[in-house]
Structure formats: C-alpha cells, structure tokens
Write an enzyme that holds these catalytic residues in place. Structure first.
Site, PDB file in Angstrom:
ATOM      1  N   CYS A 212       0.863  -1.178   0.000  1.00  0.00           N
ATOM      2  CA  CYS A 212       0.000   0.000   0.000  1.00  0.00           C
ATOM      3  C   CYS A 212       0.902   1.231   0.000  1.00  0.00           C
ATOM      4  CB  CYS A 212      -0.881   0.000   1.244  1.00  0.00           C
ATOM      5  SG  CYS A 212      -1.847  -1.487   1.377  1.00  0.00           S
TER       6      CYS A 212
ATOM      7  N   ARG B 151       2.297   1.053  -6.807  1.00  0.00           N
ATOM      8  CA  ARG B 151       2.127   0.053  -5.737  1.00  0.00           C
ATOM      9  C   ARG B 151       0.744  -0.588  -5.832  1.00  0.00           C
ATOM     10  NH1 ARG B 151       4.802   0.703  -0.746  1.00  0.00           N
ATOM     11  NH2 ARG B 151       6.848   1.643  -1.013  1.00  0.00           N
TER      12      ARG B 151
ATOM     13  N   TRP C 190      -4.314  -1.813  -2.251  1.00  0.00           N
ATOM     14  CA  TRP C 190      -4.495  -2.706  -3.394  1.00  0.00           C
ATOM     15  C   TRP C 190      -5.521  -3.774  -3.061  1.00  0.00           C
ATOM     16  CZ3 TRP C 190      -3.391  -2.710  -8.409  1.00  0.00           C
ATOM     17  CH2 TRP C 190      -3.487  -3.906  -9.126  1.00  0.00           C
TER      18      TRP C 190
ATOM     19  N   ASN D 112       0.549   0.147   6.226  1.00  0.00           N
ATOM     20  CA  ASN D 112       1.019  -0.752   5.174  1.00  0.00           C
ATOM     21  C   ASN D 112       1.670  -1.925   5.885  1.00  0.00           C
ATOM     22  OD1 ASN D 112       2.071  -1.996   2.932  1.00  0.00           O
ATOM     23  ND2 ASN D 112       3.840  -0.628   2.776  1.00  0.00           N
ATOM     24  N   GLY D 113       1.186  -3.144   5.622  1.00  0.00           N
ATOM     25  CA  GLY D 113       1.820  -4.313   6.246  1.00  0.00           C
ATOM     26  C   GLY D 113       0.803  -5.218   6.910  1.00  0.00           C
TER      27      GLY D 113
ATOM     28  N   GLU E 164      19.410 -23.455  -3.611  1.00  0.00           N
ATOM     29  CA  GLU E 164      19.282 -22.003  -3.842  1.00  0.00           C
ATOM     30  C   GLU E 164      20.483 -21.269  -3.242  1.00  0.00           C
ATOM     31  OE1 GLU E 164      17.869 -19.946  -5.564  1.00  0.00           O
ATOM     32  OE2 GLU E 164      17.829 -18.028  -4.518  1.00  0.00           O
TER      33      GLU E 164
ATOM     34  N   LYS F  67      22.900 -18.843  -5.447  1.00  0.00           N
ATOM     35  CA  LYS F  67      23.167 -17.444  -5.062  1.00  0.00           C
ATOM     36  C   LYS F  67      24.666 -17.207  -4.951  1.00  0.00           C
ATOM     37  CE  LYS F  67      19.814 -15.363  -5.533  1.00  0.00           C
ATOM     38  NZ  LYS F  67      19.097 -16.338  -6.203  1.00  0.00           N
TER      39      LYS F  67
ATOM     40  N   GLU G 111      26.386 -17.358  -8.501  1.00  0.00           N
ATOM     41  CA  GLU G 111      26.094 -16.295  -9.481  1.00  0.00           C
ATOM     42  C   GLU G 111      26.547 -14.930  -8.966  1.00  0.00           C
ATOM     43  OE1 GLU G 111      22.005 -15.641 -10.442  1.00  0.00           O
ATOM     44  OE2 GLU G 111      21.293 -16.092  -8.443  1.00  0.00           O
TER      45      GLU G 111
ATOM     46  N   HIS H  24      27.269 -40.584  -0.566  1.00  0.00           N
ATOM     47  CA  HIS H  24      27.258 -41.399  -1.797  1.00  0.00           C
ATOM     48  C   HIS H  24      28.163 -40.793  -2.864  1.00  0.00           C
ATOM     49  CE1 HIS H  24      24.073 -43.797  -0.074  1.00  0.00           C
ATOM     50  NE2 HIS H  24      23.421 -42.695   0.237  1.00  0.00           N
TER      51      HIS H  24
ATOM     52  N   LYS I 203      18.933 -10.557 -16.311  1.00  0.00           N
ATOM     53  CA  LYS I 203      17.808 -10.651 -15.369  1.00  0.00           C
ATOM     54  C   LYS I 203      16.725 -11.571 -15.921  1.00  0.00           C
ATOM     55  CE  LYS I 203      15.431  -9.901 -11.714  1.00  0.00           C
ATOM     56  NZ  LYS I 203      15.827 -10.683 -10.517  1.00  0.00           N
TER      57      LYS I 203
END
Ligand code: AGP
Length: 607
Positions: free
Chosen positions: A2, A27, A74, A98-99, A479, A483, A486, A502, A602
C-alpha cells in the site's frame, strides 16, 4: 504494497496528497482515502476504486486542511469496501497502514470487551482503536502511539493524525519502508521518495524500528528502544527515484530488505479479510479437480517449485512432479487433462519456461502462471496468472521474488489441503496464523546481517563451498549454492544432506566450507549425523540453525549462525535470508558486480 502519504503544510494539503497518492499508483490500489485535521476537527473521505473515484468524492464532498494523511490500498484480503479503506478513525485518532498486524485478533477481542465498536474487517482498525483507548486513558498522542506500538506484532508502516492537533503527525516503521520529507516550514511522511517528490527532495529514511514525532518545525526520531536517534537527511535524485536504492549500497540489498513488506503484501492478496481462509482473487482454482500437479521453472524459480512440492504433497496429498523448463518439453512428458501445470517465473519472459508452457497448453487441464509481471508473455498465455506481488526486482540475482513465490505456494498448499478435504477450516486458520508471522520472522533473520557479513569474509577465501539440507532445506541448499555461484563466482554445490556420503563427501577437506541449513525439525538429528561425517574428515561446518539447534549440535563446528525459532512449515522462507545474505556479502568481499554479475541477465529470453 500500500502507499502512505502525510503532510503538515502551509497551505491546503488535500490536492497535494492526491497528487502524491497518484505517484504511489505503481504500488497498486483498490481504494484510496485521506483524512485532515482543521481547527482541531478530523475529517475523512474514502472511495473504492481508482484515485479518480476519490477525486470525484472530494468534488462532491470537499475536504480542507493543511494537515493530513492519505493511503492507497491494493485489492488485498476481501472485497474492497469503503469500510475497509484507509484512513481508519477511532475517537480522535486517524491512521493509515502498510503491512500486517499479526496479533490483531486478540487485540480486537480485548478492545471489544472494553466497549470498542469496530466498523471494518481490517487489522488496521485495531491500531486506531488501541491508540484512541490510550488517549482516553489520559495519554498524550506521543505516549499513546508509543504504548500502542509496544502492543503490536508484525511488520508494518504507520502514520497517525490527531483531532485537536493541527501541527502533529506520528510515523512508525517496522518492516515496511517509510520516509520523512523536509520542506520549508512544512514536513511530510511518505512510503518512499517517489511519493514525496512533488513536495521535497530532502528525505530522511526511517530505519527498522524507528518512530517519529513530526511537526512543522521538524521530526524527532526515536529508535526501537525509545532513544532519540539521529538519521541522515539525504538529497534524493527525484528523477531516478522510481528505482532508487534508498539507503542501500546495491539493489540486491534493498530487495533483500524489502522482503518483510512485500511478503506481507503478497500474503494479504491471498488471504480473506479476517485471515481465516486462503482466497485466489484472480479466479477459480480448485485443486481437487486434478490428479497431479506439474511444476516447471528455471533457476531460483525452480527451487521454489521444489519447496512447493513438499508442501502440496504433505498438506494436500497431491502428487507433484517438478522439472527444469529446459529439460521438460524435450523429454516429451505425458500431460493429461487431469494435470494442473504451474509455471513459475519472476520475469514472465524466460524463453525455456514459455516454450514449456506452449508444450502443455492444449494438453493440460489447467495452465497456471505464478509470476511477478502480470503483463508478461507467460502471464498472458496461461489460463490463470497469479501475481507474487514482489514489486520491481532489479538485481539479477533473485531474492524477494523467491520468498514471495514461496509465500504464494505456502498459501496455495493450504487452499489445496482444504479443497481436497485434508484439513478442516480451523486447521486452515491455524496454518494461516503461522503464515502471517513471516514478515516479522524475516525481519528478525535480517537482524543477523552483521554476523553473516563477518562469515562472508572467510567464505570469500574458499575455492569450493558445499550447502547441505534435508526436506525443504534441500532446495534451500540448492538455492544457497546458486546465489553464491552467481554473485561471487565461487564454485558451490547444494546437496541433500543424506546424499553426501554417496560420493560428494570425497570433496571434503579443511579447505571446503560446508554450510548446513538445519532448523530443529524432525530431520534435525539426521542432518547432525551428516554434519559429523563431514567434520570427521576435517570439513569446516557452518551450522545455520536456531538457538535450540545451536545448543544441541554446535560442538566442533567451524561457525554457527542462529536464526529465529520457527515452525518447520515456514523454515524455507526464513532460511532464504542466510542463503541470500551470505552470497551478497561474499560477493562484496570478492568485489564482483553484485547487481549485474558477469555472464548473466535478469531475464533469459533465449533458449
Ligand atoms: C536467480 O537468482 C537467477 N537470476 C536465475 O536462476 C533466475 O531465477 C532464472 O533465470 C529464472 O528467471 P525467471 O524467474 O524470471 O523465469
């Protein structure tokens, strides 16, 4: 997300607030509203729909005032109604928010028992009512807000206005961004510099836990402990403020730190007003109609699918097949009308993923896209496009999109469980209650950044690094390795902890840091055994766990990183923070181009 604006002006604030709210349209919004205080009297106008609706309301029912707060909201939980629109007013208090206020239900019950009359379904109204009750108990506005903030749990940004006070606003930041704007004899509050740009380019960003008492003479900023804090006043380049890094050195850092607020926004979109049920505003999605879920993506998005596989299978007992998009269609998988196929993509333009979607389009029962770009090719070509609400993600290495993808899948797995008759409504509400703790828990994990930065100094010296995890920590290990690779160009691999013996354990020696993601959960002891196999061969183990895990298993490890204690269901979202932060700080140590690492893009729009 918001949008919040506040003005203590020398002239009428209403038109300026509407202008600022329009700049917050990026937003999103489903309703908007403003409140002003004139000669001590609070006035408020709210309207469902776009800003033009609020303007129409103001045209027929004008509002004046040099002091005011405004808000855009929103389409989040529940139908957008005037009653749910901000600002919310209780007694002499007006507030915009907001939140997520996690503990709004017990607070609402307490206030109702004391006679408070609620007029909306939102969590925000609890803030107004609590502050009003504190003022009714004899507190000053500043004391009332201070006491109110101490009762709130969650991640949020707030702005308050008070009847009888034409020269006072109070702002608070906990997990969602908020900035103070400095004018000439005027002061402002805004969600970001973009909202403030029409009034000023002199901005002070509140830091985590800060709250500020604002008058036309300036702002007194207090830190989370209530001590006066001195925050930098910056001159912001308003032309580029749309993708402004704020106080951060890199977009990656900004986007990592945005996670509490964008995650709250993502969750709100998929929860009803009372946060008792998962909803899908975009359309009918009935998991019980399908025999199987197939999930297809690339890179980080694929690892989100990997986590989601555990959740759908454990909660809803639906078989889930996952695959990377670049392999999926070339193996010519059989797809049936009883299959629900989900494509996940931050950009919505990844060629491999789009090609895989086209392979299933005329075969599957339903094609769903979980995306961060609602107008993208993948969103447009799917039968149903579900937004992750992460906001613009500039840094090539994905961070907030990943955790928002996880948040959406956590909610959808709960919906699937209910639709497949695996859980009752009460269990759904209990699981949702856990989900709404995520913004606060991410905030607590982010507080470990200094410790992660210190560890990164050693990781930067390594040639090879391994990540280990069991259960949903296995995709987190994958992941974390991605990270690190990259961002810092150091070779890293992620393994299921049980798989190390193994073969890959041959890689272990004292030069190889091994990062173990191990919250205390039913698999913890097994992960500890794998950790000990590594240490027995001279491997350096970084144990990423919670306080209990550190107590039970940190003997002999190289280093320990302690995260908040969390339900195993939520662990993947919280353990994404060290996966991101360790890589980010290692990249800084290595001096690589954090936001645009070599060889990457990206969005990979070629196969
Ligand atoms: C993530 O950090 C990488 N930049 C990359 O793996 C990315 O997740 C992958 O290319 C998929 O992108 P998408 O989510 O936009 O489809």
């Amino acid at each position: 997300m918001c949008g919040i604006i506040g003005i203590l002006g020398k002239s009428d604030a209403v038109s300026l607030m509407v202008t600022a709210l329009k700049r917050l349209e990026y937003r999103g919004y489903d309703s908007a509203g403003i409140a002003t205080v004139t000669d001590g009297v609070l006035g408020c106008r709210r309207a469902v729909g776009k800003l033009v609706e609020l303007e129409a309301t103001l045209a027929t029912a004008p509002l004046q005032g040099k002091a005011g707060i405004g808000h855009t909201r929103w389409a989040t939980h529940g139908a957008p109604t005037t009653a749910n629109a901000h600002p919310h007013i209780a007694g002499p208090v007006a507030v915009v928010h907001n939140g997520i206020i996690e503990n709004f239900r017990p607070l609402r019950d307490e206030l109702r028992a004391a006679g408070a009359k609620f007029t909306s379904e939102t969590d925000t109204e609890v803030v107004a009512q609590l502050c009003a009750a504190n003022i009714a108990a004899g507190m000053t506005p500043q004391q009332a807000v201070d006491a109110t903030l101490k009762r709130l749990e969650g991640a949020f940004a707030l702005a308050f206005l008070f009847a009888g006070h034409d020269n006072l606003m109070i702002a608070a930041r906990r997990g969602s961004p908020l900035a103070i704007g400095h004018g000439d004899g005027e002061m402002f509050i805004g969600s970001d510099a973009l909202a403030l740009a029409p009034m000023t380019n002199r901005v002070t960003y509140l830091e985590e836990g800060d709250w500020a008492v604002v008058t036309r003479d300036g702002a007194k900023i207090y830190d989370a402990l209530g001590n006066l804090a001195n925050r930098e006043l910056r001159v912001v380049n308003v032309d580029s403020v749309m993708i402004d890094k704020g106080t951060h050195r890199h977009f990656m850092a900004k986007e990592i730190h945005e996670q509490p607020s964008v995650l709250a926004f993502a969750l709100s979109h998929y929860l009803n007003a009372n946060r008792t049920a998962v909803v899908v505003p975009e359309g009918d999605l009935d998991f019980s109609q399908f025999n199987r879920i197939v999930m297809v993506a690339c890179g980080t998005a694929f690892y989100a699918c990997h986590v989601a596989k555990y959740w759908f299978e454990q909660h809803a007992r639906i078989p889930v097949e996952i695959d990377v998009a670049s392999e999926f269609r070339y193996r010519e998988p059989p797809i049936s009308p009883r299959d629900l196929v989900i494509f996940v993509s931050q950009s919505g333009e990844t060629a491999d993923t789009l090609a895989a979607l086209r392979y299933v389009k005329d075969k599957a029962g339903l094609v769903v896209a979980v995306i961060n770009a609602p107008e993208s090719s993948i969103a447009r070509e799917a039968d149903l496009a579900l937004p992750i609400k992460a906001g613009v993600e500039v840094s090539v290495a994905s961070s907030k999109a990943f955790t928002c993808q996880l948040a959406v899948f956590a909610a959808l797995s709960i919906l699937a469980a209910r639709q497949c008759g695996k859980i009752e409504a009460s269990a759904e509400t209990a699981l949702i209650q856990k989900l709404t703790q995520l913004p606060r828990l991410i905030n607590e994990a982010l507080a470990q950044e200094p410790a992660m930065a210190l560890i990164a100094r050693d990781l930067a010296k390594a040639r090879d690094i391994l990540f280990l995890g069991r259960g949903t920590m296995f995709p987190l290990a994958l992941e974390g390795a991605l990270k690190l690779k990259e961002l810092s160009y150091i070779h890293a691999e992620g393994y299921a902890s049980g798989e190390l013996k193994h073969g890959p354990i041959a890689l272990i020696d004292e030069s190889v840091p091994v990062i173990c993601f191990a919250p205390v959960d039913p698999l913890f002891d097994k992960t500890v055994s794998n950790m000990q196999e590594v240490m027995a061969r001279g491997g350096k183990v970084l144990l990423v766990t919670d306080a209990e895990g550190a107590e039970r298993a940190s003997d002999g490890v190289w280093k320990t990183l302690i995260l908040p204690k969390i339900d195993p269901f939520l662990a993947p979202v919280i353990y994404a923070i060290p996966a991101q932060m360790l890589a980010y700080h290692t990249a800084i140590e290595k001096g690589t181009d954090v936001d645009q690492p070599r060889n990457l893009a990206k969005s990979v729009t070629v196969e």
